[in-house]
Design a protein around this motif. Sequence first.
Motif, short mmCIF file in Angstrom:
data_model
loop_
_atom_site.label_atom_id
_atom_site.label_comp_id
_atom_site.label_asym_id
_atom_site.label_seq_id
_atom_site.Cartn_x
_atom_site.Cartn_y
_atom_site.Cartn_z
N LEU A 175 -59.98 77.28 -103.01
CA LEU A 175 -59.28 78.52 -103.32
C LEU A 175 -57.92 78.49 -102.62
O LEU A 175 -57.86 78.37 -101.39
CB LEU A 175 -60.11 79.71 -102.86
N ALA A 190 -54.26 80.43 -102.10
CA ALA A 190 -53.55 81.70 -102.24
C ALA A 190 -52.05 81.46 -102.34
O ALA A 190 -51.50 80.63 -101.62
CB ALA A 190 -53.86 82.61 -101.07
N LEU A 211 -55.96 83.59 -110.76
CA LEU A 211 -56.34 84.99 -110.67
C LEU A 211 -55.13 85.77 -110.18
O LEU A 211 -54.62 85.51 -109.09
CB LEU A 211 -57.51 85.18 -109.71
N HIS A 212 -54.65 86.73 -110.99
CA HIS A 212 -53.54 87.59 -110.60
C HIS A 212 -54.11 88.85 -109.97
O HIS A 212 -54.88 89.58 -110.60
CB HIS A 212 -52.68 87.94 -111.82
N LEU A 213 -53.73 89.12 -108.74
CA LEU A 213 -54.29 90.27 -108.04
C LEU A 213 -53.85 91.59 -108.65
O LEU A 213 -54.49 92.62 -108.41
CB LEU A 213 -53.94 90.20 -106.55
N LEU A 260 -62.72 92.16 -105.43
CA LEU A 260 -62.51 90.72 -105.33
C LEU A 260 -63.77 90.02 -104.84
O LEU A 260 -64.19 89.00 -105.39
CB LEU A 260 -61.34 90.43 -104.40
N VAL A 270 -65.48 88.14 -107.89
CA VAL A 270 -64.88 86.80 -107.88
C VAL A 270 -65.46 85.90 -106.80
O VAL A 270 -65.99 84.82 -107.08
CB VAL A 270 -63.34 86.90 -107.73
N VAL A 309 -55.11 82.01 -106.41
CA VAL A 309 -55.13 83.47 -106.31
C VAL A 309 -53.72 83.90 -105.98
O VAL A 309 -53.19 83.56 -104.91
CB VAL A 309 -56.10 83.96 -105.22
N GLU A 310 -53.10 84.64 -106.88
CA GLU A 310 -51.68 84.97 -106.77
C GLU A 310 -51.48 86.46 -106.67
O GLU A 310 -52.04 87.22 -107.46
CB GLU A 310 -50.94 84.41 -108.01
N ALA A 336 -52.58 88.19 -101.04
CA ALA A 336 -53.57 87.14 -101.32
C ALA A 336 -54.02 86.43 -100.05
O ALA A 336 -55.10 85.84 -100.02
CB ALA A 336 -52.99 86.12 -102.30
N LEU A 370 -59.73 87.64 -96.97
CA LEU A 370 -59.78 86.52 -97.92
C LEU A 370 -59.57 85.17 -97.24
O LEU A 370 -60.05 84.15 -97.73
CB LEU A 370 -58.72 86.73 -99.01
#
Length: 214
Positions: A35, A37, A63-65, A81, A85, A121-122, A126, A131
Amino acid sequence: MSDGAPAPGPARPAGLDALAAELRALPPSCGPVRLVAVDGHAGSGKSTFAARLAAALGGAPVLHLDDLATHDELFAWTGRLRQQVLDPLRRGEAAEYHPYDWISRRFGPPRRLPPAPVVLVEGVGAGRRALRPHLARLLWMERAPEASWRRGRHRDGPAQSAFWDGWTVAETRHFAHDPSLPFADTLIRECREGYVWLPRHPPTADEEPIRHTT
């Protein structure tokens, strides 16, 4: 809020291949997934960079936050999240989340996020505290807040001025409480030729930034 610029076509940006290879070589961080970020201030170019890096990774999921945030919960999306996810990815399963529609102000139909070798993850936040234990790498877009916000306001136009007024206050408050930059592994700097990325460790006397053209 997206970062605006059109997503690139299917061609792989050759200049990011080295970074993509480095990310693939990392140990998994969330079940079988690495993952990664992409964090930074709103308007700093995260979405555009993430799209280009995903292409260099051969089509890595992003994945766009913005899809997890809402008008009323700009930064209070950690629970969604984790449940939608992180937990499935940790089990090696495809995640399924409900992206928020910023026009209709409600969550839409489910969208699938596969447990690919690298998942990006953008979005702003992030690299938040909750996270970071699940991240293989934290990338930070190196653009100052005021310059980023001016860029975002120009992109979105006067109709979104009131939203931006509220957003900048919320973002400042978020990063004051839960900063990402001090924990970033790599700084990403946009330049005329593409991107320069700089590892976050004390440089040696002969070390030069690594330049990547797009």
